[in-house]
Structure formats: structure tokens, C-alpha cells
Design a protein around this motif. Sequence first.
Motif, PDB file in Angstrom:
ATOM      1  N   PHE A 126       0.811  -1.224   0.000  1.00 53.14           N
ATOM      2  CA  PHE A 126       0.000   0.000   0.000  1.00 53.14           C
ATOM      3  C   PHE A 126       0.843   1.273   0.000  1.00 53.14           C
ATOM      4  CE2 PHE A 126      -2.347  -3.228   2.555  1.00 53.14           C
ATOM      5  CZ  PHE A 126      -3.377  -3.471   1.642  1.00 53.14           C
ATOM      6  N   ALA A 127       2.074   1.218  -0.449  1.00 52.10           N
ATOM      7  CA  ALA A 127       2.999   2.354  -0.333  1.00 52.10           C
ATOM      8  C   ALA A 127       2.378   3.640  -0.876  1.00 52.10           C
ATOM      9  CB  ALA A 127       4.300   2.055  -1.070  1.00 52.10           C
ATOM     10  N   GLY A 128       2.460   4.703  -0.068  1.00 56.11           N
ATOM     11  CA  GLY A 128       1.994   6.011  -0.478  1.00 56.11           C
ATOM     12  C   GLY A 128       0.518   6.255  -0.266  1.00 56.11           C
ATOM     13  N   ARG A 129      -0.234   5.225   0.125  1.00 58.61           N
ATOM     14  CA  ARG A 129      -1.668   5.388   0.293  1.00 58.61           C
ATOM     15  C   ARG A 129      -1.990   5.812   1.727  1.00 58.61           C
ATOM     16  NH1 ARG A 129      -4.135  -0.040  -2.346  1.00 58.61           N
ATOM     17  NH2 ARG A 129      -6.080   0.857  -1.542  1.00 58.61           N
ATOM     18  N   PRO A 130      -2.887   6.773   1.909  1.00 56.19           N
ATOM     19  CA  PRO A 130      -3.274   7.178   3.264  1.00 56.19           C
ATOM     20  C   PRO A 130      -4.097   6.087   3.936  1.00 56.19           C
ATOM     21  CG  PRO A 130      -4.655   8.273   1.644  1.00 56.19           C
ATOM     22  CD  PRO A 130      -3.588   7.539   0.869  1.00 56.19           C
ATOM     23  N   GLY A 131      -4.001   5.996   5.247  1.00 62.28           N
ATOM     24  CA  GLY A 131      -4.729   4.988   5.995  1.00 62.28           C
ATOM     25  C   GLY A 131      -5.566   5.590   7.102  1.00 62.28           C
ATOM     26  N   ARG A 132      -6.634   4.909   7.428  1.00 63.38           N
ATOM     27  CA  ARG A 132      -7.494   5.305   8.541  1.00 63.38           C
ATOM     28  C   ARG A 132      -7.290   4.319   9.678  1.00 63.38           C
ATOM     29  NH1 ARG A 132     -13.885   6.988   8.393  1.00 63.38           N
ATOM     30  NH2 ARG A 132     -14.204   7.087  10.662  1.00 63.38           N
ATOM     31  N   SER A 133      -7.187   4.835  10.914  1.00 67.65           N
ATOM     32  CA  SER A 133      -6.875   3.996  12.065  1.00 67.65           C
ATOM     33  C   SER A 133      -8.128   3.347  12.640  1.00 67.65           C
ATOM     34  CB  SER A 133      -6.202   4.831  13.167  1.00 67.65           C
ATOM     35  OG  SER A 133      -5.018   5.437  12.696  1.00 67.65           O
ATOM     36  N   ILE A 134      -8.005   2.047  12.929  1.00 68.92           N
ATOM     37  CA  ILE A 134      -9.030   1.302  13.662  1.00 68.92           C
ATOM     38  C   ILE A 134      -8.308   0.648  14.841  1.00 68.92           C
ATOM     39  CG2 ILE A 134     -10.871  -0.410  13.534  1.00 68.92           C
ATOM     40  CD1 ILE A 134     -11.221   1.859  11.519  1.00 68.92           C
ATOM     41  N   ASP A 135      -8.232   1.342  15.963  1.00 67.40           N
ATOM     42  CA  ASP A 135      -7.432   0.887  17.106  1.00 67.40           C
ATOM     43  C   ASP A 135      -8.330   0.574  18.294  1.00 67.40           C
ATOM     44  OD1 ASP A 135      -5.122   1.216  15.653  1.00 67.40           O
ATOM     45  OD2 ASP A 135      -4.763   3.250  16.392  1.00 67.40           O
ATOM     46  N   VAL A 136      -8.113  -0.602  18.893  1.00 64.24           N
ATOM     47  CA  VAL A 136      -8.918  -1.049  20.025  1.00 64.24           C
ATOM     48  C   VAL A 136      -8.006  -1.751  21.026  1.00 64.24           C
ATOM     49  CG1 VAL A 136     -10.837  -2.507  20.793  1.00 64.24           C
ATOM     50  CG2 VAL A 136     -10.957  -1.372  18.567  1.00 64.24           C
ATOM     51  N   ILE A 137      -8.233  -1.516  22.316  1.00 58.59           N
ATOM     52  CA  ILE A 137      -7.533  -2.257  23.362  1.00 58.59           C
ATOM     53  C   ILE A 137      -8.557  -2.692  24.404  1.00 58.59           C
ATOM     54  CG2 ILE A 137      -6.961  -0.136  24.620  1.00 58.59           C
ATOM     55  CD1 ILE A 137      -4.412  -1.544  25.587  1.00 58.59           C
ATOM     56  N   THR A 138      -8.427  -3.925  24.876  1.00 55.16           N
ATOM     57  CA  THR A 138      -9.266  -4.429  25.950  1.00 55.16           C
ATOM     58  C   THR A 138      -8.442  -5.383  26.795  1.00 55.16           C
ATOM     59  OG1 THR A 138     -11.439  -5.410  26.458  1.00 55.16           O
ATOM     60  CG2 THR A 138     -10.181  -6.412  24.667  1.00 55.16           C
ATOM     61  N   MET A 139      -8.944  -5.752  27.973  1.00 52.90           N
ATOM     62  CA  MET A 139      -8.152  -6.521  28.932  1.00 52.90           C
ATOM     63  C   MET A 139      -8.763  -7.882  29.228  1.00 52.90           C
ATOM     64  SD  MET A 139      -5.629  -4.507  29.594  1.00 52.90           S
ATOM     65  CE  MET A 139      -5.276  -2.764  29.301  1.00 52.90           C
ATOM     66  N   GLU A 235     -17.932   2.289  11.239  1.00 57.60           N
ATOM     67  CA  GLU A 235     -18.548   1.281  12.096  1.00 57.60           C
ATOM     68  C   GLU A 235     -17.535   0.266  12.631  1.00 57.60           C
ATOM     69  OE1 GLU A 235     -21.464  -0.463   9.604  1.00 57.60           O
ATOM     70  OE2 GLU A 235     -22.784   1.296   9.582  1.00 57.60           O
ATOM     71  N   LEU A 236     -16.347   0.223  12.053  1.00 60.95           N
ATOM     72  CA  LEU A 236     -15.386  -0.815  12.407  1.00 60.95           C
ATOM     73  C   LEU A 236     -14.905  -0.757  13.854  1.00 60.95           C
ATOM     74  CD1 LEU A 236     -13.287  -0.943   9.120  1.00 60.95           C
ATOM     75  CD2 LEU A 236     -14.794  -2.727  10.006  1.00 60.95           C
ATOM     76  N   PRO A 237     -14.563   0.420  14.409  1.00 53.36           N
ATOM     77  CA  PRO A 237     -14.098   0.419  15.808  1.00 53.36           C
ATOM     78  C   PRO A 237     -15.120  -0.178  16.766  1.00 53.36           C
ATOM     79  CG  PRO A 237     -13.578   2.505  14.760  1.00 53.36           C
ATOM     80  CD  PRO A 237     -14.466   1.762  13.807  1.00 53.36           C
ATOM     81  N   THR A 238     -16.396   0.166  16.603  1.00 61.71           N
ATOM     82  CA  THR A 238     -17.429  -0.368  17.492  1.00 61.71           C
ATOM     83  C   THR A 238     -17.581  -1.871  17.317  1.00 61.71           C
ATOM     84  OG1 THR A 238     -18.631   1.723  17.479  1.00 61.71           O
ATOM     85  CG2 THR A 238     -19.864  -0.240  18.122  1.00 61.71           C
ATOM     86  N   ALA A 239     -17.567  -2.339  16.064  1.00 63.59           N
ATOM     87  CA  ALA A 239     -17.709  -3.769  15.804  1.00 63.59           C
ATOM     88  C   ALA A 239     -16.566  -4.558  16.436  1.00 63.59           C
ATOM     89  CB  ALA A 239     -17.774  -4.022  14.303  1.00 63.59           C
ATOM     90  N   TRP A 240     -15.332  -4.079  16.264  1.00 64.19           N
ATOM     91  CA  TRP A 240     -14.185  -4.784  16.830  1.00 64.19           C
ATOM     92  C   TRP A 240     -14.166  -4.692  18.352  1.00 64.19           C
ATOM     93  CZ3 TRP A 240     -11.059  -8.348  15.050  1.00 64.19           C
ATOM     94  CH2 TRP A 240     -10.885  -8.486  13.681  1.00 64.19           C
ATOM     95  N   ARG A 241     -14.510  -3.521  18.888  1.00 66.39           N
ATOM     96  CA  ARG A 241     -14.497  -3.357  20.347  1.00 66.39           C
ATOM     97  C   ARG A 241     -15.508  -4.298  20.999  1.00 66.39           C
ATOM     98  NH1 ARG A 241     -15.590   1.476  20.266  1.00 66.39           N
ATOM     99  NH2 ARG A 241     -13.443   2.214  20.074  1.00 66.39           N
TER     100      ARG A 241
END
Length: 261
Positions: A126-139, A235-241
Motif C-alpha cells: 500500500f505504499a503512499g496510500r493514506p490509511g485510517r486507524s481502527i485501534d482497540v484495546i481491551t483486557m 462502524e469498524l471500531p465499534t464492531a471490533w471493540r
Amino acid sequence: MPGTPEQVWQAIATGPGQAAWLFPADLEPEVGGSMIIHREPFGPDGAATVTRYEPPHAFGYDEPNQGPPSPMATEILVEARSGGSCVVRVICGFADAGEEWEDLVQGVLEGWRMSLVVLAEYLRSFAGRPGRSIDVITMIDPAPADRTTPAADLFRRLGLDPDDVAPGSPFRTAPGAPELTGVVVRAEPGYLLLRSESPGSGLWALSCFPMGMDQPISINLMGRVYDWPDDQSAELPTAWRTWLQRQAEELAASESILEEK
């Protein structure tokens, strides 16, 4: 790393480039320039000062700490090789620290080691392509000190058996998990890197880390998506979280049962 020094430089020493594989960052492209590294939800934003800016070969910055040791110094060096590839070296540590900070340094370097795996795949695909972050942490709390056991179970729940999965093998996430199909990039105890092809292109790094002695184990998802429609990626952050929190609760319960037995 695949790519020219200029391609690597764009990824490591610009804000949009870093956001596409690591953390979003605001930086002034000059020695002495300010830099803000946005690490949420994995940690607080970090303020840094650019200490080296020599395109396309050397980029460095210092992050002050609230207490000793200080500062955390990082340099990233890029050396061209034949065949359109580069060697990337990361030098990270404290100028004024002793052995008491070795565990902290080793943790940072482990994080860099995994991040460079993501960088290599980003440059390859994906060189040079902008990305959107989907970051999740849980314990996972309570959890055993050995992160590999809950990690292996988590990966199985995702639809990837650690005993069978290998780099280059196709994957499809299990029913109930966020839908992804694509290719496995890296699989090792406690760490999984996937490249999705459907329903959109992206990189997904899933890892488990102990937070310390007798502390919970963190499940970390770092996703970077490149061509998803805004309404879907929102919708991805909520789905993954939601999915990861449910898995963490079930894993903690199963570990408690095992300990009681």
C-alpha cells in the motif's frame, strides 16, 4: 524493506505516512521542530522534538518523560540496497539510564519490532496510500502470566488456528467476528498480522501483552484501512471493540475455571 529511500522516508518522516502504518503524528519537518504522536487508545499522546531530519536517510526525535529516565531517544536510519529495497534500522533508548530501565527499553523495542513488520507490508502492498486507524484495546482480567495461551485461543476464536496458519495462507474470519477475508502476513505466539482484501483493503495487527506481574493481559488491535467507504469504516471500531470485549470476558472466565480446578 521494499521500496526506495524516498518511499520509506515518506512513510517514516511525515504525518500522513506514519498514520498509514503506525500512529498519526503532527510534526514540523526540521531539526528542533515539534512532534505530537497520537497513541490513543494504547497510551497518551506524546510530545517530542525532532532531533535529526536528513531526507531520505535519517529521522530522529526525543520524547521527554515526567520522571527519570529522560528523554527517550529514537532514530530511524534508511540505507538503500540493490533491487529497489532498503535496510531500516531503529535505535531507541535512554541517554542517561541504567540497568533498572532495561525492561522498559525491551518493551519499546518489542513494539518497534512488530511495527516494522507492519511497515514492510505497508510498503509492499500500500505504499503512499493514506490509511485510517481502527485501534482497540481491551483486557483479559484475570489472566495467566503466559500471554501465548489466551492469544492462541483468541486467534482460534477469530477463525485462525495457530497450529495450522502460516504466512501466505488465505483466511476468513469466523462467523460472529468482524468480517474479513485476505492473507496471513505474520503469525507467531502472541502476534498476528493480516492483510484484508474484502470487504476492503487493510492491515490488521492483533497482539496480546502482559501489563506486568499479576496484571491483566491486554488485547491490542491496530487496524489500518485504505479504501473502505467512510460509512463502513466508521462502524469498524465499534464492531471490533464489541467482539474483542466479549472474547476477553469469555477468556477470563475460562482461565478462572482452570485456576480453580
